[in-house]
Design an enzyme around this catalytic site. Structure first.
Site, short mmCIF file in Angstrom:
data_model
loop_
_atom_site.label_atom_id
_atom_site.label_comp_id
_atom_site.label_asym_id
_atom_site.label_seq_id
_atom_site.Cartn_x
_atom_site.Cartn_y
_atom_site.Cartn_z
N LYS A 128 11.24 -11.88 6.62
CA LYS A 128 11.30 -11.10 5.04
C LYS A 128 10.62 -12.68 4.80
O LYS A 128 10.68 -13.59 4.91
CB LYS A 128 12.48 -11.19 4.72
N LYS A 178 -4.49 -1.53 12.02
CA LYS A 178 -4.22 -1.63 13.38
C LYS A 178 -4.50 -0.05 13.98
O LYS A 178 -5.45 -0.16 15.37
CB LYS A 178 -3.11 -2.13 13.75
N HIS A 184 18.53 -12.17 3.92
CA HIS A 184 18.10 -10.78 4.47
C HIS A 184 17.83 -11.63 6.18
O HIS A 184 17.83 -13.26 6.76
CB HIS A 184 16.45 -11.14 4.18
N GLY A 240 13.27 -9.56 -4.19
CA GLY A 240 13.19 -8.44 -5.06
C GLY A 240 14.45 -8.27 -5.51
O GLY A 240 14.52 -7.94 -6.82
N MET A 283 10.42 -0.37 7.66
CA MET A 283 11.23 0.87 6.47
C MET A 283 10.28 1.43 6.80
O MET A 283 11.00 3.28 6.77
CB MET A 283 10.73 0.22 5.54
N ALA A 295 10.61 0.70 -6.43
CA ALA A 295 11.89 -0.10 -6.29
C ALA A 295 11.68 -1.02 -5.33
O ALA A 295 12.25 -0.92 -4.13
CB ALA A 295 12.63 1.24 -6.08
N PRO A 296 12.53 -2.13 -5.69
CA PRO A 296 13.08 -3.50 -4.55
C PRO A 296 14.09 -2.87 -4.15
O PRO A 296 14.16 -4.31 -2.86
CB PRO A 296 13.52 -4.82 -6.07
N ASN A 297 14.65 -2.59 -4.61
CA ASN A 297 16.15 -2.07 -3.56
C ASN A 297 16.78 -0.29 -3.45
O ASN A 297 16.31 0.51 -4.50
CB ASN A 297 17.49 -2.60 -4.43
N PRO A 317 3.23 2.61 8.47
CA PRO A 317 4.32 3.36 9.83
C PRO A 317 5.40 2.73 10.25
O PRO A 317 5.76 3.66 10.94
CB PRO A 317 3.92 4.59 9.44
P1 NAP Z 1 7.66 -5.01 8.21
O1 NAP Z 1 8.88 -4.67 9.24
O2 NAP Z 1 6.98 -5.87 8.85
O3 NAP Z 1 6.58 -3.73 8.09
C1 NAP Z 1 5.31 -4.22 6.84
C2 NAP Z 1 4.31 -2.96 7.94
O4 NAP Z 1 2.99 -2.98 6.83
C3 NAP Z 1 3.86 -3.39 9.02
O5 NAP Z 1 4.05 -2.52 10.10
C4 NAP Z 1 2.66 -4.18 8.93
O6 NAP Z 1 1.50 -3.94 9.93
C5 NAP Z 1 1.94 -3.48 7.28
N1 NAP Z 1 1.33 -3.37 7.23
C6 NAP Z 1 0.43 -4.62 6.75
N2 NAP Z 1 -1.07 -4.51 6.12
C7 NAP Z 1 -1.33 -3.36 6.05
C8 NAP Z 1 -1.71 -2.74 6.06
N3 NAP Z 1 -3.35 -3.59 4.96
N4 NAP Z 1 -2.40 -1.37 5.95
C9 NAP Z 1 -1.05 -0.39 6.09
N5 NAP Z 1 -0.04 -1.65 6.66
C10 NAP Z 1 -0.11 -2.58 6.74
O7 NAP Z 1 8.72 -4.73 6.98
P2 NAP Z 1 9.88 -4.09 6.52
O8 NAP Z 1 10.63 -4.88 6.28
O9 NAP Z 1 9.01 -2.63 6.69
O10 NAP Z 1 9.51 -4.35 5.29
C11 NAP Z 1 8.15 -3.84 4.06
C12 NAP Z 1 8.37 -3.85 2.80
O11 NAP Z 1 9.61 -3.70 2.34
C13 NAP Z 1 8.54 -5.49 2.83
O12 NAP Z 1 8.09 -5.68 0.76
C14 NAP Z 1 9.90 -5.69 1.95
O13 NAP Z 1 11.10 -6.41 0.80
C15 NAP Z 1 10.79 -4.73 1.58
N6 NAP Z 1 11.70 -3.66 1.68
C16 NAP Z 1 12.29 -2.68 0.71
C17 NAP Z 1 13.49 -2.36 0.25
C18 NAP Z 1 13.81 -1.29 -0.85
O14 NAP Z 1 15.29 -1.09 -0.98
N7 NAP Z 1 12.48 -1.41 -1.90
C19 NAP Z 1 14.17 -2.72 1.22
C20 NAP Z 1 13.56 -2.98 2.65
C21 NAP Z 1 12.48 -3.73 3.12
P3 NAP Z 1 1.27 -4.80 11.31
O15 NAP Z 1 2.89 -4.96 12.16
O16 NAP Z 1 0.53 -4.70 11.95
O17 NAP Z 1 1.18 -6.68 10.83
#
Ligand code: NAP
Length: 266
Positions: free
Chosen positions: A159, A38, A155, A165, A15, A125-127, A11
């Site tokens: 990332k 955390k 990106h 994906g 994203m 969904a990768p996107n 959260p």
């Molecule tokens: P981000 O800002 O790094 O967020 C990831 C979050 O996951 C961080 O808050 C992280 O916490 C947390 N996390 C890590 N380990 C965890 C655990 N064990 N339990 C709970 N939370 C944990 O990354 P983002 O940009 O939001 O992207 C998240 C994912 O979505 C990536 O895989 C990205 O490629 C994907 N994505 C998908 C789309 C789509 O349309 N499908 C679009 C954009 C991104 P910490 O900060 O403490 O490490």
């Protein structure tokens, strides 16, 4: 419409925090817990800058699902954590909606089998951006007529996985219709390793990582005397949220795995 009880993993992420807002503003969605490694044991309103909702925060998914009754888990974390969360949610009969990217084909096969065993739906969904899904569909249409294609995905530099994906999924969709061909000159040599990008069935995928970018992709087709470029840009993570909402509503009526939003939109 019946209320859908939702857990969000990740959260505080870029994203995940958008997904929290989506759930908050959607009348028939209810946030019942979050998973954040955390801040286990707190309430979400005690975690700075995420939400004013006092929902419980769990450090791990097993504790969360043992205690909280939910319909859907939205996972927006990292590939390994996301895989563990998705498997555990299915074990508990909770439907996963996964935006986390970087799952391998083996991961997908394992999850598909688990969905079948548990007769529980799951959407990966990768996107989630509708425009990106159309970009993939249009690219697949073009792939029937153009054998030569290069995918350039761009990106932000936080990332973790490359290629994206979306790029892999686009290549897979084009490969379904494209006559296979190894592109470029048969004798071409990379004088700097990696110059021609990753190879997917003879197509090349190039990954650009720069601060300032969000999520962008350009699919370039070439033939004698012409090129065709199909491009999509997400300038804001808000662009993904209508897809997340659609996936949550759709997964409630599924009992199998669906990979890719293009399989649930008309
Ligand atoms: P981000 O800002 O790094 O967020 C990831 C979050 O996951 C961080 O808050 C992280 O916490 C947390 N996390 C890590 N380990 C965890 C655990 N064990 N339990 C709970 N939370 C944990 O990354 P983002 O940009 O939001 O992207 C998240 C994912 O979505 C990536 O895989 C990205 O490629 C994907 N994505 C998908 C789309 C789509 O349309 N499908 C679009 C954009 C991104 P910490 O900060 O403490 O490490």
């Amino acid at each position: 419409m019946e209320t859908t009880k939702i857990i969000i993993a990740g959260p505080r992420g870029r994203m995940g925090s958008e997904a929290v807002k989506l759930v908050e503003r959607t009348e028939h969605f209810e946030l019942v817990a979050v998973i954040d490694h955390k801040h286990g044991g707190k309430r979400l309103n005690e975690v700075e800058g995420v939400s004013t909702l006092p929902v419980p925060v769990f450090a791990n998914i097993n504790d969360c699902l043992s205690e909280i009754k939910a319909d859907v888990l939205i996972d927006l974390t990292t590939p390994e954590v996301g895989m563990h969360h998705t498997k555990t949610a299915l074990e508990f009969g909770v439907r996963p909606v996964v935006g986390t990217t970087g799952f391998t084909n083996e991961n997908l096969a394992e999850l598909e089998e688990l969905c079948q065993q548990k007769e529980t739906g799951c959407i990966i969904a990768p996107n989630f951006a509708l425009g990106a899904v159309l970009m993939m569909k249009f690219s697949q249409m073009a792939g029937r007529y153009f054998q030569d294609v290069e995918i350039i995905e761009l990106h932000h530099d936080k990332k973790l996985d490359a290629p994206s994906g979306t790029a892999v999924k686009t290549a897979e969709m084009i490969a379904e219709v494209r006559q296979e061909k190894s592109q470029g000159h048969p004798d071409e040599k990379e004088t700097l390793p990696g110059a021609r990008g990753a190879d997917f069935s003879g197509m090349h995928i190039h990954s650009v990582r720069l601060p300032g970018l969000i999520a962008h992709q350009q699919v370039m087709f070439g033939a004698e005397g012409q090129t065709l470029t199909i491009r999509h840009d997400s300038f804001d993570r808000f662009s993904f949220m209508s897809g997340v909402k659609l996936a949550v509503d759709t997964v409630m009526n599924l009992n199998t795995l669906v990979y890719g939003l293009e399989n649930i939109i008309e």
